[in-house]
Design a protein around this motif. Structure first.
Motif: not given
Length: 363
Positions: A190, A193, A240-245, A247-248, A251, A296
């Motif tokens: 975490t 990432h 939403a959890k997958y989308e956050t992962l 994006k992390q 980046k 995204l």
């Protein structure tokens, strides 16, 4: 003055050459060359395989074949399926051995032939029935039952997710979701990432003292991640959890591209493996382009990364269509050469090219 003029002309020509590589017609042309070389090589060696390496190739051939509208690619894959009797590998609970299920499910969705899923459905049902309570510590033969290594997240979850789409049965997506997060909770760093390849790498360090994060291993994850999202309803509880992962990871990955336009085998110590590497790079190019196309990732921030990576991937294609600089089969960073190729690298290349074509033609 003469020197300056030549320099400006050279820079302009280089830019024009890069722009040409991105033109949809050129993207299709190089994909066809790479796909046709790979199919010819398979036929020359009479290979019929349900192996994970080929399972990854088949995903790219399916994507490109669908985009091109040329049925010869589907015909080639259907012939493979028939010769395999539409079965997966012998290790029924090992992620690698049912990566080929992605091909079966995608072809079934298109042709609706029951034989294409007749063996995979009961196998998936047996996966659901397993308790999945073991630790993911990489020892013994845990890999035969659990997704204990990060590569598995391209092999197995999308196979079950595409089966969910093909059968309109959410239970296959649900088990993929459950096991995706079991693996992620164990292997995802975490702070960085990025995913460790497996538990054996938790305490290992590169020559520069950085943690060991393998390019293709994380490429497998990002490829699997977008293929999960491709088969996930907009209102799915964990979307939403997958989308956050995503994006992390996007980046972080975008920040690690090297000056040659690829991601070297070791993400945090690229100098230790200084040659280009096209399999991990292909999956990153695929995932980042997908992210831009689906809103995204911001275009202005991420398209220069995609552009740079696609240019490097195309430059790694031999005149006859062979894709070079693909790291050989392994579980950790390794060296590459211009002549090194593997079928999964071609699968990644075709997935990336397909997404780029769709992005460039639907602006």
């Amino acid at each position: 003055m003469v020197s300056l003029t030549v320099g400006c002309s050279s820079t302009k020509n280089a830019q024009n050459s890069k722009d040409k590589v991105l033109q949809p017609k050129e993207v299709m042309s190089v994909m066809q060359k790479v796909a046709d070389w790979q199919i010819a090589d398979i036929r020359e060696h009479n290979i019929v395989s349900d192996d994970w390496t080929y399972g990854a190739l088949y995903t790219g051939l399916l994507a490109y074949g669908n985009l091109s509208g040329d049925k010869k690619y589907d015909d080639f894959l259907i012939d493979i399926g028939n010769k395999l009797d539409w079965n997966t590998g012998k290790h029924r609970f090992m992620a690698d051995d049912y990566c080929v299920g992605q091909m079966y499910s995608i072809l079934y969705s298109k042709y609706k032939e029951p034989k294409m899923l007749a063996k995979f459905i009961p196998q998936a049902d047996s996966i659901i029935a397993n308790p999945h309570t073991e630790s993911l510590e990489f020892k013994g033969d845990v890999y035969n039952r659990e997704w204990a290594w990060c590569d598995a997240l391209f092999m197995a979850p999308p196979a079950l997710a595409y089966l969910s789409t093909a059968t309109h049965n959410i239970k296959y997506l649900n088990i993929a979701n459950k096991l995706w997060w079991k693996t992620t909770n164990f292997l995802y760093d975490t702070a960085e990432h990025l995913y460790f390849r497996d538990s054996r790498y938790f305490d290992k360090k590169e020559a520069n003292g950085a943690k060991v994060f393998w390019s293709r291993g994380n490429g497998w994850v990002m490829g699997g991640l977008v293929r999960m999202l491709d088969n996930m309803p907009a209102n799915y509880p964990n979307r939403a959890k997958y989308e956050t992962l995503f994006k992390q990871m996007a980046k972080k990955v975008a920040s690690l591209i090297t000056s040659d336009g690829t991601w070297h085998a070791s993400l945090l110590d690229p100098a230790s493996f200084p040659s280009k590497e096209t399999s991990g790079s292909g999956f990153y190019c695929y995932a980042l382009t997908w992210g831009i196309r689906h809103g995204l990732l911001p275009y202005k921030e991420y398209f220069p990364v995609v552009e740079k990576s696609w240019d490097a991937l195309v430059a790694s294609v031999h005149p006859d269509g062979k894709l070079g600089f693909v790291q050989e089969i392994g579980a950790a960073p390794g060296k590459t050469t211009y002549d090194d190729t593997q079928v999964y690298g071609v699968g990644a290349f075709l997935l990336a090219g397909t997404e780029l074509y769709l992005l460039e033609t639907h602006k």
